[in-house]
Design a protein around this motif. Structure first.
Motif, PDB file in Angstrom:
ATOM      1  N   SER A 285       8.376  20.165   9.487  1.00 29.34           N
ATOM      2  CA  SER A 285       9.367  21.119   8.970  1.00 29.34           C
ATOM      3  C   SER A 285      10.309  20.511   7.935  1.00 29.34           C
ATOM      4  O   SER A 285      10.807  21.222   7.061  1.00 29.34           O
ATOM      5  N   LYS A 286      10.559  19.222   7.996  1.00 27.80           N
ATOM      6  CA  LYS A 286      11.557  18.602   7.127  1.00 27.80           C
ATOM      7  C   LYS A 286      10.973  17.914   5.890  1.00 27.80           C
ATOM      8  O   LYS A 286      11.728  17.538   4.989  1.00 27.80           O
ATOM      9  N   SER A 287       9.677  17.707   5.821  1.00 22.93           N
ATOM     10  CA  SER A 287       9.086  17.029   4.663  1.00 22.93           C
ATOM     11  C   SER A 287       9.158  17.936   3.438  1.00 22.93           C
ATOM     12  O   SER A 287       9.384  19.149   3.538  1.00 22.93           O
ATOM     13  N   ALA A 288       8.942  17.334   2.264  1.00 24.56           N
ATOM     14  CA  ALA A 288       9.049  18.074   1.000  1.00 24.56           C
ATOM     15  C   ALA A 288       8.023  19.194   0.929  1.00 24.56           C
ATOM     16  O   ALA A 288       6.913  19.080   1.463  1.00 24.56           O
ATOM     17  N   ARG A 289       8.392  20.271   0.232  1.00 23.81           N
ATOM     18  CA  ARG A 289       7.510  21.430   0.108  1.00 23.81           C
ATOM     19  C   ARG A 289       6.584  21.341  -1.098  1.00 23.81           C
ATOM     20  O   ARG A 289       5.590  22.064  -1.163  1.00 23.81           O
ATOM     21  N   GLN A 290       6.918  20.456  -2.075  1.00 22.90           N
ATOM     22  CA  GLN A 290       6.148  20.371  -3.307  1.00 22.90           C
ATOM     23  C   GLN A 290       5.501  18.994  -3.437  1.00 22.90           C
ATOM     24  O   GLN A 290       6.092  17.976  -3.069  1.00 22.90           O
ATOM     25  N   HIS A 291       4.300  18.974  -3.989  1.00 23.74           N
ATOM     26  CA  HIS A 291       3.565  17.741  -4.244  1.00 23.74           C
ATOM     27  C   HIS A 291       4.261  16.933  -5.334  1.00 23.74           C
ATOM     28  O   HIS A 291       4.759  17.496  -6.318  1.00 23.74           O
ATOM     29  N   PHE A 292       4.317  15.585  -5.181  1.00 23.88           N
ATOM     30  CA  PHE A 292       4.933  14.712  -6.176  1.00 23.88           C
ATOM     31  C   PHE A 292       3.863  14.240  -7.161  1.00 23.88           C
ATOM     32  O   PHE A 292       2.936  13.510  -6.773  1.00 23.88           O
ATOM     33  N   PRO A 293       3.960  14.623  -8.442  1.00 22.36           N
ATOM     34  CA  PRO A 293       2.873  14.345  -9.398  1.00 22.36           C
ATOM     35  C   PRO A 293       2.562  12.866  -9.600  1.00 22.36           C
ATOM     36  O   PRO A 293       1.393  12.490  -9.714  1.00 22.36           O
ATOM     37  N   ASN A 294       3.580  12.003  -9.679  1.00 18.76           N
ATOM     38  CA  ASN A 294       3.354  10.594 -10.041  1.00 18.76           C
ATOM     39  C   ASN A 294       3.456   9.643  -8.846  1.00 18.76           C
ATOM     40  O   ASN A 294       3.527   8.424  -9.038  1.00 18.76           O
ATOM     41  N   ALA A 295       3.457  10.175  -7.639  1.00 20.47           N
ATOM     42  CA  ALA A 295       3.595   9.328  -6.449  1.00 20.47           C
ATOM     43  C   ALA A 295       2.236   8.819  -5.987  1.00 20.47           C
ATOM     44  O   ALA A 295       1.194   9.426  -6.242  1.00 20.47           O
ATOM     45  N   VAL A 296       2.240   7.687  -5.287  1.00 21.46           N
ATOM     46  CA  VAL A 296       1.012   7.161  -4.712  1.00 21.46           C
ATOM     47  C   VAL A 296       0.559   8.089  -3.589  1.00 21.46           C
ATOM     48  O   VAL A 296       1.379   8.669  -2.865  1.00 21.46           O
ATOM     49  N   HIS A 297      -0.755   8.251  -3.489  1.00 23.13           N
ATOM     50  CA  HIS A 297      -1.316   9.112  -2.448  1.00 23.13           C
ATOM     51  C   HIS A 297      -1.926   8.227  -1.365  1.00 23.13           C
ATOM     52  O   HIS A 297      -2.777   7.383  -1.662  1.00 23.13           O
ATOM     53  N   LEU A 298      -1.510   8.409  -0.133  1.00 21.11           N
ATOM     54  CA  LEU A 298      -2.014   7.615   0.986  1.00 21.11           C
ATOM     55  C   LEU A 298      -3.073   8.400   1.747  1.00 21.11           C
ATOM     56  O   LEU A 298      -2.865   9.568   2.102  1.00 21.11           O
ATOM     57  N   TYR A 299      -4.203   7.738   1.970  1.00 16.60           N
ATOM     58  CA  TYR A 299      -5.307   8.339   2.718  1.00 16.60           C
ATOM     59  C   TYR A 299      -5.760   7.375   3.816  1.00 16.60           C
ATOM     60  O   TYR A 299      -5.565   6.157   3.724  1.00 16.60           O
ATOM     61  N   CYS A 300      -6.423   7.967   4.794  1.00 20.24           N
ATOM     62  CA  CYS A 300      -6.970   7.161   5.889  1.00 20.24           C
ATOM     63  C   CYS A 300      -8.261   6.461   5.481  1.00 20.24           C
ATOM     64  O   CYS A 300      -8.519   5.342   5.894  1.00 20.24           O
ATOM     65  N   THR A 301      -9.086   7.129   4.659  1.00 19.89           N
ATOM     66  CA  THR A 301     -10.422   6.624   4.365  1.00 19.89           C
ATOM     67  C   THR A 301     -10.545   6.134   2.931  1.00 19.89           C
ATOM     68  O   THR A 301      -9.860   6.614   2.021  1.00 19.89           O
ATOM     69  N   ASN A 302     -11.455   5.208   2.722  1.00 20.44           N
ATOM     70  CA  ASN A 302     -11.740   4.715   1.382  1.00 20.44           C
ATOM     71  C   ASN A 302     -12.371   5.808   0.518  1.00 20.44           C
ATOM     72  O   ASN A 302     -12.156   5.844  -0.706  1.00 20.44           O
ATOM     73  N   LYS A 303     -13.153   6.691   1.116  1.00 20.38           N
ATOM     74  CA  LYS A 303     -13.804   7.755   0.364  1.00 20.38           C
ATOM     75  C   LYS A 303     -12.785   8.662  -0.308  1.00 20.38           C
ATOM     76  O   LYS A 303     -12.908   8.995  -1.503  1.00 20.38           O
ATOM     77  N   ALA A 304     -11.766   9.092   0.422  1.00 22.51           N
ATOM     78  CA  ALA A 304     -10.734   9.951  -0.152  1.00 22.51           C
ATOM     79  C   ALA A 304      -9.965   9.228  -1.249  1.00 22.51           C
ATOM     80  O   ALA A 304      -9.594   9.829  -2.266  1.00 22.51           O
ATOM     81  N   VAL A 305      -9.716   7.933  -1.071  1.00 24.28           N
ATOM     82  CA  VAL A 305      -9.022   7.146  -2.086  1.00 24.28           C
ATOM     83  C   VAL A 305      -9.854   7.074  -3.366  1.00 24.28           C
ATOM     84  O   VAL A 305      -9.331   7.225  -4.482  1.00 24.28           O
ATOM     85  N   ASP A 306     -11.149   6.861  -3.218  1.00 27.70           N
ATOM     86  CA  ASP A 306     -12.025   6.774  -4.390  1.00 27.70           C
ATOM     87  C   ASP A 306     -12.041   8.088  -5.172  1.00 27.70           C
ATOM     88  O   ASP A 306     -12.022   8.090  -6.413  1.00 27.70           O
ATOM     89  N   GLU A 307     -12.074   9.210  -4.480  1.00 34.62           N
ATOM     90  CA  GLU A 307     -12.087  10.504  -5.153  1.00 34.62           C
ATOM     91  C   GLU A 307     -10.797  10.755  -5.923  1.00 34.62           C
ATOM     92  O   GLU A 307     -10.814  11.275  -7.049  1.00 34.62           O
ATOM     93  N   GLU A 308      -9.681  10.391  -5.333  1.00 29.98           N
ATOM     94  CA  GLU A 308      -8.389  10.577  -5.998  1.00 29.98           C
ATOM     95  C   GLU A 308      -8.274   9.686  -7.222  1.00 29.98           C
ATOM     96  O   GLU A 308      -7.807  10.117  -8.288  1.00 29.98           O
ATOM     97  N   ASN A 309      -8.690   8.451  -7.111  1.00 33.73           N
ATOM     98  CA  ASN A 309      -8.621   7.532  -8.254  1.00 33.73           C
ATOM     99  C   ASN A 309      -9.516   8.007  -9.399  1.00 33.73           C
ATOM    100  O   ASN A 309      -9.148   7.898 -10.579  1.00 33.73           O
ATOM    101  N   MET A 310     -10.682   8.544  -9.080  1.00 33.09           N
ATOM    102  CA  MET A 310     -11.582   9.041 -10.118  1.00 33.09           C
ATOM    103  C   MET A 310     -10.959  10.212 -10.872  1.00 33.09           C
ATOM    104  O   MET A 310     -11.097  10.340 -12.099  1.00 33.09           O
ATOM    105  N   ARG A 311     -10.281  11.063 -10.177  1.00 30.70           N
ATOM    106  CA  ARG A 311      -9.642  12.208 -10.831  1.00 30.70           C
ATOM    107  C   ARG A 311      -8.615  11.749 -11.867  1.00 30.70           C
ATOM    108  O   ARG A 311      -8.524  12.298 -12.976  1.00 30.70           O
ATOM    109  N   HIS A 312      -7.836  10.708 -11.542  1.00 34.54           N
ATOM    110  CA  HIS A 312      -6.843  10.189 -12.482  1.00 34.54           C
ATOM    111  C   HIS A 312      -7.507   9.474 -13.656  1.00 34.54           C
ATOM    112  O   HIS A 312      -7.017   9.554 -14.800  1.00 34.54           O
TER     113      HIS A 312
END
Length: 570
Positions: free
Chosen positions: A223-250
């Motif tokens: 309930s207290k976390s931010a409502r909007q995504h931060f464009p330039n912030a680091v994205h934390l993921y549990c898996t290497n697969k999700a990290v790889d997909e995010e890095n490729m998009r950038h």
């Protein structure tokens, strides 16, 4: 007053207590939640020991954690193998006593929570061996939070089987305190509880609840976390697969050519051997990257003074976790050995990286001897895009803003991710946190409960009886016979056993069959004992409500007697 004394005076009460305990020369365990200043306190301790003329070795499981306090990795300091620390010949704990360890007065281990039980046991055993060789007592200081990320046990090549065979018990997560030597070290404990990273007390309290697995805290974060995504912030993921997909998009959003560097594998490697190895690496100039290896320049002088300067002052140019920006790329498809990536490091300076050679090992047992074979090698650049990071890599870091995918599947993982920011307003959740995302191993909860309440874990002892009051069983050996009777022919004295109390009869249970229908009553019972009180209550309730006629009263009395006979029937 110099800068060190000024910083020392700024330590809070708990941190000053930890510093004083470290200066006492006794074994010390420094612990506390995320953001309590463990690393800062440890840096002050290192400097204080150095000022007292102590030679200090600072090491950690990962190069990133070691570099933050100016140290090296445990494996590099002690010359340990990267596999399980069990010797191949006699299946005992590895013991190494390099010259550097023999010269040291104090050995400090940071992030001990990520140190496996076999690795920690080897460290302590090696310190004992170094003490015997050098004739000098050494102080061991360990620092870490077992409520954060646990040690990794890779069982693809039999590591779990090796540890379970050696320790003779089932091992799910090999925490350092589960080994042979943790409690033998007799650590003093300095527990830091005052959080300095987060100033919001509500945020602190709910983080502490998350650390101990209390799911009631999840409503606060959702309930207290931010409502909007931060464009330039680091994205934390549990898996290497999700990290790889995010890095490729950038990477695709950057101008310029995209370069694909295929991983070069030996022909001897099988598909199952390389299933977890990325097959390609995509890079662009101006891309942000993370370095994945350590600087290998580790020459040490034989001079003790030079050694002291090395183990307390030296900073590597880069380490596993250093970040930078790609300024130039060389890609030659016909001659891949000439490929390189030039990186401007955030820590200062630039470095050209060529493909690094990595070994793939397999653990086997031959004639009850553990051996490690090299199945093959592969080559790839030791860099990767840095727009997204795994939660594992983020431990020990502090970010201004974080976008988090809270899908977590390891003990302490969610707590590490949530505690990377200073304010709940700077945290954005991709989706609501569910109860199954919060996992804390019960062994960790018990470990800290043992620290806080040691009296609960003392072994239970029966009250001692004095020899005069202690009752001894009557036997022929201790039976006292009067002197007059001793002259007569001795008779066998029979001691009657105490009469057993009559036990209520129980219906026998057929072997391997269903339990009896009335387990607390006899076979002939028609009413089970479990509902006798209920029936008595019904009778007593109904009796006074019957009409006043004498005939009706007699009928009810007969009914009561009949029901009572069923209840008391044996």
């Amino acid at each position: 007053m110099d800068d060190f004394e000024i910083c020392l005076n700024k330590l809070n009460k708990e941190q000053r207590s930890a510093y004083a305990m470290a200066m006492s020369g006794k074994p010390l365990f420094i612990t506390g939640g995320a953001g309590t200043g463990k690393s800062h306190t440890l840096r002050m301790i290192v400097e204080g020991l150095k000022r007292n003329g102590k030679a200090v070795i600072v090491c950690s499981y990962t190069g990133t954690a070691a570099s933050l306090i100016g140290g090296s990795t445990i494996h590099k300091v002690f010359r340990f193998p990267t596999s399980a620390c069990i010797t191949p010949k006699n299946r005992s704990i590895v013991k190494r006593a390099p010259a550097e360890v023999q010269l040291a007065d104090v050995i400090i281990i940071d992030e001990v929570s990520m140190c496996r039980m076999d690795l920690f046991d080897s460290v302590v055993a090696s310190i004992h061996k170094a003490e015997e060789k050098s004739g000098r007592k050494k102080q061991l200081i360990v620092c870490g939070d077992f409520g954060q990320l646990p040690p990794i046990l890779n069982n693809d090549h039999g590591e779990r089987d090796v540890l379970e065979d050696y320790y003779k018990k089932t091992i799910r997560i090999p925490f350092a305190f589960m080994g042979e030597y943790w409690y033998k070290c007799n650590f003093q404990t300095a527990k830091l509880t005052e959080i300095v990273r987060q100033g919001d007390t509500d945020f602190q309290e709910h983080l502490n609840e998350c650390r101990m697995g209390d799911t009631s805290c999840l409503a606060y974060f959702n309930s207290k976390s931010a409502r909007q995504h931060f464009p330039n912030a680091v994205h934390l993921y549990c898996t290497n697969k999700a990290v790889d997909e995010e890095n490729m998009r950038h990477l695709e959003q950057l101008s310029g050519d995209m370069y694909r560097f295929d991983t070069l594998f030996d022909d001897s490697l099988r598909r199952m051997d390389i299933k977890d190895v990325p097959k390609s690496l995509y890079l662009k100039e101006q891309a942000r990257v993370i370095i994945t290896i350590n600087d290998n320049d580790t020459d040490v002088s034989e001079d003790p003074e030079s050694f002291r300067r090395f183990i307390t002052d030296r900073r590597p140019q880069y380490h596993n976790g250093s970040t930078g920006t790609i300024v130039s790329i060389q890609h030659d498809e016909e001659h891949p050995e000439k490929d390189y990536v030039a990186v401007k490091l955030d820590e200062g300076g630039s470095q050209i990286f060529y493909r690094q050679t990595y070994n793939i090992y397999e653990y086997v047992v031959e004639n009850d001897v553990l051996k490690r074979h090299i199945l093959g090698t592969y080559r790839q650049f030791p860099v990767r895009p840095a727009y997204a990071v795994t939660i594992h890599k983020s431990q020990g870091q502090t970010y201004d803003y974080v976008n988090l995918d809270p899908y977590c599947k390891a003990s302490g993982q969610l707590y590490v991710a949530l505690s990377r920011v200073r304010s709940i307003d700077h945290l954005y959740l991709d989706h609501r946190i569910q109860k199954f995302n919060l996992m804390v191993d019960p062994l960790v909860i018990e470990f800290y409960d043992r620290l806080d309440h040691p009296e609960k874990y003392l072994p239970e002892t029966e009250p001692e009886k004095s020899e005069k009051t202690a009752e001894k069983p009557v036997t022929e050996a201790n039976l006292v016979v009067p002197e007059a009777e001793q002259r007569q022919p001795q008779k066998v004295v029979k001691v009657k056993a105490a009469k057993k109390e009559k036990q209520p009869s129980r219906a026998p249970t057929p072997k391997g069959g269903r339990p009896p229908r009335f387990p607390s009553g006899s076979r002939s019972m028609r009413v089970p004992n479990e509902i006798s009180d209920v029936l008595n209550g019904v009778i007593d309730t109904l009796y006074p409500k019957i009409g006043q006629g004498q005939a009706e009263i007699e009928k009810v009395k007969q009914l009561k007697e009949y029901l009572q006979s069923l209840i008391n029937d044996e």
